[in-house]
Design a protein around this motif. Sequence first.
Motif, PDB file in Angstrom:
ATOM      1  N   THR A 100      -8.388  -5.349  -8.995  1.00 33.21           N
ATOM      2  CA  THR A 100      -9.533  -4.233  -8.551  1.00 33.21           C
ATOM      3  C   THR A 100      -9.548  -2.914  -9.451  1.00 33.21           C
ATOM      4  N   CYS A 101      -8.328  -2.485  -9.849  1.00 29.69           N
ATOM      5  CA  CYS A 101      -8.287  -1.211 -10.521  1.00 29.69           C
ATOM      6  C   CYS A 101      -7.653  -1.594 -12.014  1.00 29.69           C
ATOM      7  N   ASP A 102      -8.555  -2.109 -12.645  1.00 28.94           N
ATOM      8  CA  ASP A 102      -8.432  -2.288 -14.102  1.00 28.94           C
ATOM      9  C   ASP A 102      -8.418  -1.230 -14.995  1.00 28.94           C
ATOM     10  N   GLY A 103      -8.816  -0.089 -14.545  1.00 25.62           N
ATOM     11  CA  GLY A 103      -9.022   1.161 -15.214  1.00 25.62           C
ATOM     12  C   GLY A 103      -7.960   2.278 -15.026  1.00 25.62           C
ATOM     13  N   TRP A 104      -8.780   3.631 -14.995  1.00 23.12           N
ATOM     14  CA  TRP A 104      -7.623   4.477 -14.871  1.00 23.12           C
ATOM     15  C   TRP A 104      -8.224   5.536 -13.466  1.00 23.12           C
ATOM     16  N   HIS A 105      -9.045   4.732 -12.618  1.00 23.76           N
ATOM     17  CA  HIS A 105      -9.391   5.561 -11.422  1.00 23.76           C
ATOM     18  C   HIS A 105      -9.234   4.842 -10.156  1.00 23.76           C
ATOM     19  N   LEU A 106      -8.775   5.617  -9.255  1.00 25.01           N
ATOM     20  CA  LEU A 106      -9.053   4.938  -7.809  1.00 25.01           C
ATOM     21  C   LEU A 106      -7.741   4.197  -7.359  1.00 25.01           C
ATOM     22  N   TYR A 107      -6.764   4.065  -8.193  1.00 29.15           N
ATOM     23  CA  TYR A 107      -5.465   3.271  -7.959  1.00 29.15           C
ATOM     24  C   TYR A 107      -5.088   3.529  -6.623  1.00 29.15           C
ATOM     25  N   ALA A 108      -4.807   4.765  -6.574  1.00 31.81           N
ATOM     26  CA  ALA A 108      -4.109   5.293  -5.352  1.00 31.81           C
ATOM     27  C   ALA A 108      -4.891   5.270  -4.094  1.00 31.81           C
ATOM     28  N   VAL A 109      -6.048   5.472  -4.240  1.00 31.84           N
ATOM     29  CA  VAL A 109      -7.009   5.260  -3.196  1.00 31.84           C
ATOM     30  C   VAL A 109      -7.181   3.907  -2.467  1.00 31.84           C
ATOM     31  N   ASP A 110      -6.975   2.991  -3.381  1.00 28.32           N
ATOM     32  CA  ASP A 110      -7.096   1.577  -2.956  1.00 28.32           C
ATOM     33  C   ASP A 110      -5.644   1.095  -2.358  1.00 28.32           C
ATOM     34  N   TYR A 111      -4.715   1.861  -2.903  1.00 29.97           N
ATOM     35  CA  TYR A 111      -3.318   1.566  -2.540  1.00 29.97           C
ATOM     36  C   TYR A 111      -3.026   2.172  -0.887  1.00 29.97           C
ATOM     37  N   CYS A 112      -3.911   3.285  -0.784  1.00 29.35           N
ATOM     38  CA  CYS A 112      -3.653   3.882   0.541  1.00 29.35           C
ATOM     39  C   CYS A 112      -4.476   2.904   1.620  1.00 29.35           C
ATOM     40  N   LEU A 113      -5.652   2.228   1.051  1.00 34.20           N
ATOM     41  CA  LEU A 113      -6.425   1.443   2.039  1.00 34.20           C
ATOM     42  C   LEU A 113      -5.735   0.263   2.371  1.00 34.20           C
ATOM     43  N   SER A 114      -5.298  -0.469   1.140  1.00 33.13           N
ATOM     44  CA  SER A 114      -4.422  -1.543   1.450  1.00 33.13           C
ATOM     45  C   SER A 114      -3.206  -1.251   2.377  1.00 33.13           C
ATOM     46  N   ALA A 115      -2.472  -0.116   2.180  1.00 33.25           N
ATOM     47  CA  ALA A 115      -1.405   0.194   2.964  1.00 33.25           C
ATOM     48  C   ALA A 115      -1.761   0.065   4.471  1.00 33.25           C
ATOM     49  N   THR A 116      -2.647   0.790   4.726  1.00 35.51           N
ATOM     50  CA  THR A 116      -3.433   1.051   6.131  1.00 35.51           C
ATOM     51  C   THR A 116      -3.859  -0.476   6.726  1.00 35.51           C
ATOM     52  N   LYS A 117      -4.063  -1.386   5.858  1.00 37.47           N
ATOM     53  CA  LYS A 117      -4.301  -2.620   6.464  1.00 37.47           C
ATOM     54  C   LYS A 117      -3.167  -3.305   6.786  1.00 37.47           C
ATOM     55  N   ARG A 118      -1.889  -3.057   6.164  1.00 42.00           N
ATOM     56  CA  ARG A 118      -0.765  -3.649   6.876  1.00 42.00           C
ATOM     57  C   ARG A 118      -0.099  -2.768   7.684  1.00 42.00           C
ATOM     58  N   GLY A 119      -0.853  -1.852   8.325  1.00 43.28           N
ATOM     59  CA  GLY A 119      -0.071  -1.243   9.465  1.00 43.28           C
ATOM     60  C   GLY A 119       0.871  -0.295   9.214  1.00 43.28           C
TER      61      GLY A 119
END
Length: 263
Positions: A160-179
């Motif tokens: 999803t984050c194959d460049g230099w942007h939004l990798y932490a944003v994506d991680y936060c959303l993925s972490a939330t999905k895991r509770g």
Amino acid sequence: MVEIMISVVCVYNNKEIFSEFLLKSLNNQTAEFELIGIDNTSNEFKSAAEALNYGGERARNKYVMFAHQDVSFLPDSWLEDTEIFLDSVSNLGIAGVVGMSESGSSNQERGRNIITHGTPSQVWPWGNRIQKPEPVQTLDECLVIIPKSTFDVLKFDENTCDGWHLYAVDYCLSATKRGLEVYVLPMAIHHLSSAISKKKFKSLTGPLPDEYYVTLDKLIKKHSDLFKRIYTTCGDWSTSFPAGFQRSSCMQRFIVYLEKLRN
């Protein structure tokens, strides 16, 4: 020196800045740390997610901090103080120093931090200044901390984050999905670079670089099942419309209007 359980991972492309800021600041700390510096001056790594996963897999301590090369810690007890906060948050997925809350009527109202940036030093414009850890939806990439036990099972998404942007944003959303919980900490840093200069990239195709919107579109597709909007320091984004529709401020206002009608 006070023992501490933090590994610091930094991918850098400017050795002078890395040495003058992050490394110098770390060496002034009152606590021990593990440093995993990743020299990317030759562009070996093509994305932040790839480089940080490489470093994080080599970390040996309880917490893994992913920091930009131009960050300085304030004060010298920063590592010690931060670990106390980290230990106080139950079910922690990821923490940082600049966060975006879902509460507020504007991008700036949703901001949570106590950091400064630039030369001369300025207060980060996305404030409310905080005095205690606060839950947020997403974190800015300048500095994030992940428990090693969490990182071992949830890495940065290199597809999803194959460049230099939004990798932490994506991680936060993925972490939330895991509770898991996402928190911003009241820890002061100075970040030499400010957020992406919108004036620098302003064009008919939008105020941010094209790569940002490409990654944003992937985030929208990935997380639209749980999140109606994604809040970042660079803007608020609806997950009901492709990123390309949201490049202009005029279209963003129109989307907000449509969402109000739906609700």
